[in-house]
Design an enzyme around this catalytic site. Structure first.
Site, mmCIF file in Angstrom:
data_model
loop_
_atom_site.group_PDB
_atom_site.id
_atom_site.type_symbol
_atom_site.label_atom_id
_atom_site.label_comp_id
_atom_site.label_asym_id
_atom_site.label_seq_id
_atom_site.Cartn_x
_atom_site.Cartn_y
_atom_site.Cartn_z
ATOM 1 C CB CYS A 125 11.781 69.699 4.695
ATOM 2 S SG CYS A 125 11.333 71.113 5.719
ATOM 3 N NE ARG A 127 3.662 73.230 3.049
ATOM 4 C CZ ARG A 127 2.579 73.020 3.799
ATOM 5 N NH1 ARG A 127 1.496 72.488 3.251
ATOM 6 N NH2 ARG A 127 2.559 73.352 5.068
ATOM 7 C CE LYS A 269 17.604 79.917 -0.692
ATOM 8 N NZ LYS A 269 16.361 80.010 -1.506
#
Length: 527
Positions: A125, A127, A269
């Protein structure tokens, strides 16, 4: 943070020099940049007619030796080309994001480029980075940037204003810093280490990353583990998920934080971590919207200190109508909430500030920025988390400096390993050369003695004698070809020894290896 500084500086340098032309705007494409420089002429099949194609093919093949002669003293470059939360807004990052299940295909496409030998993709999210081993630095970088432009639909000229490009030891150090959490928006966060591990696992399941990239990522994992074990960088560190929860708490009236109605969309996650940090803040209930109930049940089983209410994806908007705070963390490539959705949601009580909060930690984004135009709605995305993590900035810098010692140690180990690869072909060629002579002379000896005069034990003893003599003779030269960081011998000394052996025994390994690489790439292009 060193990696972030390098990345930001690179982007800034491009913007400042852009007006002066391509050479000024892209100094990283023409700079020598240290010991490892490599290049190879691009070999393209040309002409529409069969005769023209054949002529182009012959010309390209004849360029083998020219290219090898020109570059035989050089070495393939490791490079990273990418952008991150430090250099590009989320609007650009989401266009370049590559879903994990598509990493193998991306790697296959990248390694099919003329000047790329190995590749790996790290897309999160915060890079999107591509690590490659390039036969030619200039051409390899250009091909990767063009690939990124084609995939995202963003013009290459616009991309370059936000990309950072690092080479060899700088690229390796950057990956080690990323793995250690030094380049993260949240210093020391642990999720990035898991994501680096996933790159390796993904590579193993899809046929491998290539020798250099695989070793670099595994050493990066070691560096990340050491930094977390040997420093207190993770003490009190927050993740993107915990920063999202903290941001929501900052925006809610303090007296009403614990009574706010919490909704989480996505039970992956990141979503699981959101629930974990809501518990840490004292929340007692959260509604979770997910495509399937199994993941929600697993979270409920693990986290018993909070009431978790499951609602299917079909009831997402009804659930949002009953929520004061909406966290979104899904892999959806399209927006789940737009301005039109927010306008029809019922207003929030004044006790809760009268504003429904959308905290979107997905990339690509799940919530449109236009929601903030609605009077009773505010949207925050991953770029807005900087407000949370800017606190304790001095402590963050101090911890990063402590970790750099470990990063440098692991970097030296990797560099020593890679340096040692230069001599491996010579070592193999020298051993093969010596063994051919041994086998030839042994055969002559056995013929003179006569097969009838030797039993198996005697023959084995003679063979072992010849092998022992060769090993003893090679021990000294081979020791002077090893450059693994275990002694004081420098790389230049080792390479000097290698070139001397190449000349003495006509091994000519470097040139032969490079010729093979060029030939393989040309034949692949011509086919």
């Amino acid at each position: 943070m060193a990696g972030a500084t390098s990345a930001t500086a690179a982007a800034g340098a491009f913007a400042a020099a852009k007006a002066r032309g391509p050479a000024a705007a892209c100094p990283w494409l023409v700079a020598a940049g240290g010991r490892r420089r490599s290049g190879v002429v691009r070999c393209d099949a040309g002409g529409d007619a069969q005769a023209a194609s054949k002529a182009a093919s012959i010309t390209a093949l004849e360029q083998f030796k020219i290219s090898a002669d020109r570059y035989m003293k050089e070495k393939s470059s490791i490079a990273v080309i990418g952008l991150s939360v430090h250099t590009a807004p989320v609007e650009m990052r989401e266009k370049l994001a590559v879903a994990e299940e598509l990493w193998p295909r991306a790697i296959s496409e990248l390694t099919s480029l003329n000047h790329i030998e190995e590749a790996a993709v790290l897309s999160t999210c915060n890079r999107m980075e591509i690590y490659v081993v390039a036969l030619s630095w200039n051409r390899g970088i250009r091909e990767v940037v063009d690939w990124m432009s084609k995939k995202s639909g963003i013009p290459a000229s616009e991309l370059r204003e936000h990309l950072f490009m690092l080479r060899d030891s700088d690229a390796t150090r950057h990956l080690f810093e990323v793995s250690a959490g030094l380049d993260s928006l949240v210093l020391g966060e642990g999720q990035i280490l898991a994501q680096v591990k996933q790159v390796v696992r993904n590579g193993q399941n899809s046929g491998g990353l290539g020798k250099n990239i695989d070793r670099m990522f595994k050493d990066a994992i070691t560096a990340g583990k050491r930094v977390r074990c040997e420093t207190n960088i993770s003490a009190g560190a927050v993740s993107v998920s915990s920063a999202a929860v903290e941001l929501a708490m900052m925006k809610l009236p303090k007296s009403e934080c614990l009574s706010a109605r919490m909704l989480l969309i996505g039970a992956g996650k990141m979503g699981k971590l959101v629930v974990k940090h809501l518990i840490a803040k004292g929340c007692k209930k959260v509604v979770v919207v997910n495509r399937s109930v199994e993941r929600v049940d697993a979270i409920r089983e693990e986290m018993k200190d909070i009431e978790i209410v499951y609602r299917p994806l079909t009831e997402m908007y009804e659930a949002a109508a009953d929520a004061d705070v909406v966290f979104t963390s899904t892999a959806s490539e399209s927006l789940l909430f737009t301005k039109e959705h927010a306008e029809v949601l019922p207003p929030i009580s004044l006790a809760m500030g009268g504003v429904r909060l959308f905290v979107d930690i997905s990339v690509p984004r799940n919530v449109g920025a236009c929601l903030s135009e609605v009077e009773h709605a505010r949207v925050y995305n991953v770029d807005d988390l900087k407000e949370v993590v800017e606190a304790n900035k001095e402590d963050r810098v101090r911890k990063a400096m402590e970790a750099q010692t470990i990063i440098t140690q692991e970097l030296k180990r990797f560099e020593a390993w890679r340096d040692s690869l230069e001599t491996v072909p010579t070592i193999k060629k020298l051993r093969s050369y010596a063994d051919r002579i041994r086998a030839s002379e042994l055969e002559k000896c056995l013929q003179k003695i006569g097969e009838d005069n030797l039993n198996k034990k005697m023959r084995r003893s003679i063979e072992e004698l010849s092998t022992g003599i060769v090993n003893k003779l090679l021990h000294g030269p081979l020791q002077h070809l090893r450059c693994d960081g275990s002694d004081s011998r420098t790389l230049d000394e080792t390479l000097e020894n290698m070139h001397a052996l190449n000349r003495m025994f006509s091994l000519d390994t470097e040139k032969a290896v490079l010729e093979q690489k060029i030939k393989a790439k040309v034949e692949k292009t011509q086919s």
